[in-house]
Motif scaffolding. Sequence first.
Motif, short mmCIF file in Angstrom:
data_model
loop_
_atom_site.label_atom_id
_atom_site.label_comp_id
_atom_site.label_asym_id
_atom_site.label_seq_id
_atom_site.Cartn_x
_atom_site.Cartn_y
_atom_site.Cartn_z
N ASN A 365 -12.56 -21.38 -38.25
CA ASN A 365 -11.20 -21.94 -38.26
C ASN A 365 -10.53 -21.92 -36.89
N VAL A 366 -11.15 -21.26 -35.91
CA VAL A 366 -10.55 -21.17 -34.58
C VAL A 366 -10.94 -22.41 -33.77
N GLU A 367 -9.96 -23.19 -33.40
CA GLU A 367 -10.23 -24.42 -32.65
C GLU A 367 -10.43 -24.08 -31.17
N PRO A 368 -11.58 -24.46 -30.60
CA PRO A 368 -11.84 -24.16 -29.19
C PRO A 368 -10.82 -24.82 -28.26
N MET A 369 -10.52 -24.15 -27.15
CA MET A 369 -9.59 -24.69 -26.16
C MET A 369 -10.32 -25.42 -25.04
N GLY A 370 -11.62 -25.15 -24.91
CA GLY A 370 -12.41 -25.83 -23.90
C GLY A 370 -12.08 -25.42 -22.48
N LYS A 371 -11.62 -24.18 -22.29
CA LYS A 371 -11.28 -23.69 -20.95
C LYS A 371 -12.30 -22.64 -20.51
N VAL A 406 -15.70 -15.13 -27.32
CA VAL A 406 -17.16 -15.25 -27.21
C VAL A 406 -17.71 -16.23 -28.23
N ARG A 407 -17.15 -16.19 -29.44
CA ARG A 407 -17.68 -17.02 -30.53
C ARG A 407 -17.17 -18.46 -30.51
N THR A 408 -16.04 -18.70 -29.85
CA THR A 408 -15.44 -20.05 -29.95
C THR A 408 -15.36 -20.80 -28.63
N GLU A 409 -15.44 -20.09 -27.50
CA GLU A 409 -15.35 -20.76 -26.20
C GLU A 409 -16.69 -20.68 -25.48
N LEU A 410 -17.21 -21.81 -25.08
CA LEU A 410 -18.54 -21.87 -24.47
C LEU A 410 -18.59 -21.15 -23.12
N ASP A 411 -17.49 -21.20 -22.37
CA ASP A 411 -17.47 -20.60 -21.03
C ASP A 411 -16.57 -19.37 -21.03
N ALA A 457 -14.35 -12.51 -9.93
CA ALA A 457 -14.57 -13.94 -10.14
C ALA A 457 -14.54 -14.70 -8.81
N THR A 458 -13.61 -14.30 -7.93
CA THR A 458 -13.48 -14.96 -6.63
C THR A 458 -14.72 -14.72 -5.78
N GLU A 459 -15.16 -13.46 -5.72
CA GLU A 459 -16.32 -13.12 -4.90
C GLU A 459 -17.61 -13.73 -5.42
N ASN A 460 -17.68 -13.93 -6.74
CA ASN A 460 -18.88 -14.51 -7.35
C ASN A 460 -18.78 -16.03 -7.51
N GLU A 461 -17.74 -16.60 -6.89
CA GLU A 461 -17.54 -18.06 -6.90
C GLU A 461 -17.54 -18.63 -8.32
N LYS A 462 -16.90 -17.90 -9.22
CA LYS A 462 -16.78 -18.36 -10.61
C LYS A 462 -15.36 -18.85 -10.84
N ALA A 463 -15.18 -20.15 -11.02
CA ALA A 463 -13.85 -20.72 -11.26
C ALA A 463 -13.40 -20.38 -12.67
N VAL A 464 -12.19 -19.84 -12.79
CA VAL A 464 -11.67 -19.39 -14.08
C VAL A 464 -10.33 -20.06 -14.35
N ASP A 465 -10.17 -20.56 -15.58
CA ASP A 465 -8.88 -21.16 -15.97
C ASP A 465 -7.89 -20.09 -16.42
#
Length: 541
Positions: A365-371, A406-411, A457-465
């Motif tokens: 029932n949890v709608e993914p946000m895609g972020k 973890v269960r609803t957002e792919l990233d 996240a910055t040091e590992n060059e991982k862009a985060v919303d």
Amino acid sequence: MEPSVSTTVSPASNHTQNSTGGSCYWEISDKTRLCRFLCYGSEGDIYTAREEGRVSLESAGALLSMLQEGRGAEVVEEIKRFSQDGQAVRLGPSFFALALCSQHSDLKTRQAAFKVLKEVCLDPAHLFSFIQIKKELKEGMKCGIWGRALRKAVSDWYNEQDAMSLAAAVTKCKQREGWSHQDLLRLCHAKPANEAIALICKYVTKGWKEVQDSYSDKHNSEEVVKVLSYLEIVEKAKHSCDETEVINLIEEYKLEREQLLTEHLKSKQVWRALFKEMPLQSLLRFLGKLTANKILEPGCSETQAVCDRIQCETALKKAKIHPLSLLLSSENYKRGQGYQGKTKWEPDSSILKAIDYAFYKSFMNVEPMGKRFVVAVDVSTSLSSIVPGSSVSTAVAAAAITMMFVRTELDTHVLAYSEGALVSCSLSADMTLAQVTAELVKLPGGSTDCTLPITWATENEKAVDVFIILTNNPLWAFAASPLEALKNHRQKAGAHSKLVMCGLTSTGHAIADTEDRGLLSICGFDMGALSVIRNLAQDLI
């Protein structure tokens, strides 16, 4: 090469771009403050869980400013959007804002407000709240509220309802906030749009006996006959002292708890009839009472029927039950006593198993946000406290929130951190709540720095919303300010990154004294906090 960045401006904010094109600073506009107010009743960057109470003009500065600037139509459109799309954590602020718009000096603003009254105030309780707020706003102005526009709007509210829906509404919610349907119909001078609505108005204002006298010998339309029959059933139940008759009426005509007398609700058999058709969310709320009153007993057919309903995927989907709602229900039921009164019960193991099963199923029932999310759990304390207003430990709450992403957002990347150390957690969608909890709390305790996940996240060059920090109580020594760390990440990652600091046991704090729209604090935790996070992630507040 620097990643390309969209320069689209969110509808609820103004973005200030830096020289590289990354969004390093967001100005908080009046529109943003209005949206926050409509979402949770405050224009500030702190959401406090389970905080209720009346909003006031002092907390609605942006709303007043927009009205003074002639942006009333824009305000009304936002009120409508927040109340209709399920984005508002609390509806009181929407009613307050609509009431304010409805008595503004600008004619077009007033007209726009009254035009959406039925769309914002969906049921009688909402309408009564709106009227009471209008009364309170007018009290200092020494003038009446029942002008022609309000009379027409309230009259239309009744006239534009489906007759059978209105009959059910007026018999389930008769009065609230010091107002009744009789008051409103008398004051709005309603002229019923059709015979069925006229019948309901007469029932409300004159009573059932007068309705019987007026309609018994008339040739009535099919719709009038249906409404008459329904009201007759409600009246019969209301005046019946025969338990069997009341039960038959409940089962045959789907009568609800609000349409019965307090005396009826002392009967176990009446409750057995009620919970067969009771909305699933209401059933979960009454599990303790039903167990305490021996209506649900170990091994009985009623208990099995309740377990089957709770576990039914179709029912879960239809009711849109959220997994965290089920977790709260489970922990409250497991507690064995209510928060108010002296009601106590022995939790039934089969019911707890059913709720546990439903918990895992309800993630659908949890709608993914895609972020792109980083969920970071501060384990510098034992996370053994209880989230205020619930029976859930902070460790379990943190695990459940983490599981949802973890269960609803792919990233989604999950981190646990403490004492200057930060560990990436290997969580999978098939892990149980107990397994996730154990994974999160395995680091030793110590002092903490909430900027560590952002720096990682910055040091590992991982862009985060969105960074979501979960902690017991946000009292830290920072290596750098959270805002500066976030700005640095935005610039280097080319992302419109946001930070949510959730103090699971906190009673009030702010991340920093800032006008940056991408920072938000949550004090405590409840279902509303999830809506706040979702709204922030989607640039709505």
